[in-house]
Design a protein around this motif. Structure first.
Motif, PDB file in Angstrom:
ATOM      1  N   THR A  47       1.266   8.770   5.794  1.00 28.75           N
ATOM      2  CA  THR A  47       1.521  10.093   5.234  1.00 28.75           C
ATOM      3  C   THR A  47       1.094  11.146   6.262  1.00 28.75           C
ATOM      4  OG1 THR A  47       1.147  11.543   3.310  1.00 28.75           O
ATOM      5  CG2 THR A  47      -0.728  10.212   4.051  1.00 28.75           C
TER       6      THR A  47
ATOM      7  N   CYS B  54      -4.356   6.178  -1.854  1.00 31.41           N
ATOM      8  CA  CYS B  54      -3.624   4.966  -1.501  1.00 31.41           C
ATOM      9  C   CYS B  54      -3.794   3.949  -2.618  1.00 31.41           C
ATOM     10  CB  CYS B  54      -4.132   4.395  -0.180  1.00 31.41           C
ATOM     11  SG  CYS B  54      -3.419   2.793   0.273  1.00 31.41           S
TER      12      CYS B  54
ATOM     13  N   LEU C 165       0.841  -1.184   0.000  1.00 28.15           N
ATOM     14  CA  LEU C 165       0.000   0.000   0.000  1.00 28.15           C
ATOM     15  C   LEU C 165       0.880   1.238   0.000  1.00 28.15           C
ATOM     16  CD1 LEU C 165      -2.524  -1.148   2.752  1.00 28.15           C
ATOM     17  CD2 LEU C 165      -2.907  -1.169   0.283  1.00 28.15           C
TER      18      LEU C 165
ATOM     19  N   GLY D 134      -0.031   0.694   5.011  1.00 32.25           N
ATOM     20  CA  GLY D 134       0.915   1.521   4.299  1.00 32.25           C
ATOM     21  C   GLY D 134       1.924   2.122   5.258  1.00 32.25           C
TER      22      GLY D 134
ATOM     23  N   GLU E 264       0.630   5.356   0.198  1.00 30.37           N
ATOM     24  CA  GLU E 264      -0.155   6.566   0.418  1.00 30.37           C
ATOM     25  C   GLU E 264       0.526   7.782  -0.189  1.00 30.37           C
ATOM     26  OE1 GLU E 264      -0.403   4.421   4.587  1.00 30.37           O
ATOM     27  OE2 GLU E 264       1.172   4.870   3.126  1.00 30.37           O
TER      28      GLU E 264
ATOM     29  N   TRP F  14      -8.848   3.946   6.191  1.00 27.86           N
ATOM     30  CA  TRP F  14      -7.896   4.939   6.657  1.00 27.86           C
ATOM     31  C   TRP F  14      -7.925   4.987   8.177  1.00 27.86           C
ATOM     32  CZ3 TRP F  14      -4.403   7.285   3.629  1.00 27.86           C
ATOM     33  CH2 TRP F  14      -4.649   7.299   2.245  1.00 27.86           C
TER      34      TRP F  14
ATOM     35  N   TYR G 232      -2.743   6.450   7.877  1.00 27.23           N
ATOM     36  CA  TYR G 232      -2.329   5.173   7.332  1.00 27.23           C
ATOM     37  C   TYR G 232      -3.451   4.530   6.528  1.00 27.23           C
ATOM     38  CZ  TYR G 232       1.516   5.361  10.699  1.00 27.23           C
ATOM     39  OH  TYR G 232       2.614   5.733  11.429  1.00 27.23           O
ATOM     40  N   CYS G 233      -3.105   3.980   5.386  1.00 26.98           N
ATOM     41  CA  CYS G 233      -4.013   3.189   4.580  1.00 26.98           C
ATOM     42  C   CYS G 233      -3.974   1.736   5.049  1.00 26.98           C
ATOM     43  CB  CYS G 233      -3.597   3.284   3.117  1.00 26.98           C
ATOM     44  SG  CYS G 233      -4.622   2.357   1.962  1.00 26.98           S
TER      45      CYS G 233
ATOM     46  N   THR H 292      -7.370   1.823  -5.969  1.00 23.18           N
ATOM     47  CA  THR H 292      -7.046   3.006  -5.196  1.00 23.18           C
ATOM     48  C   THR H 292      -8.193   3.399  -4.275  1.00 23.18           C
ATOM     49  OG1 THR H 292      -5.613   3.825  -6.973  1.00 23.18           O
ATOM     50  CG2 THR H 292      -6.328   5.420  -5.320  1.00 23.18           C
TER      51      THR H 292
END
Length: 118
Positions: free
Chosen positions: A112, A22, A4, A109, A6, A36, A94-95, A77
């Motif tokens: 970000t 993501c 994953l 992920g 992001e 998320w 976070y994804c 996505t």
């Protein structure tokens, strides 16, 4: 195995908007549910929103009314559109992905950072 990635985080003023993306790759059959989460310094990671492959959504109380989760299955996505951002939304986002919507997602992920300034 799912990877994953992001993107879309950054610095934004309070009251503004931001869109996170993501992209999933690998075992796409394990991405029936994507979501998320966010993590504040010194605290546990918490749910923001989830979405199934057919479009069913769930939101945390803090996300309702301001955040919108969506996905494009053709692009593998998931997105999080955030409106009317507040300073207290500042966190690492976070994804996640898994097959069943588990309490603990199977894949994460790298995260970000969203930094909301006053």
């Amino acid at each position: 195995q799912v990877q994953l990635a992001e993107s879309g985080g950054g610095l934004v003023q309070a009251g503004g908007s931001l869109r996170l993306s993501c992209v999933a790759s690998g075992s796409i059959l394990s991405t029936n549910v994507m979501g998320w989460y966010r993590q504040f310094p010194g605290k546990q990671r918490e749910l923001v929103a989830t979405i199934t492959k057919i479009g069913d959504t769930n939101y945390s109380d803090s996300a309702k009314g301001r955040f919108t989760i969506s996905r494009d299955n053709a692009l593998n996505t998931v997105y999080l559109h955030m409106d009317r951002l507040k300073v207290e939304d500042t966190a690492v986002y976070y994804c996640s992905a898994d097959r069943y919507g588990s309490i603990q997602p199977w894949y994460w992920g790298e995260g970000t950072l969203v930094n909301v300034s006053s």
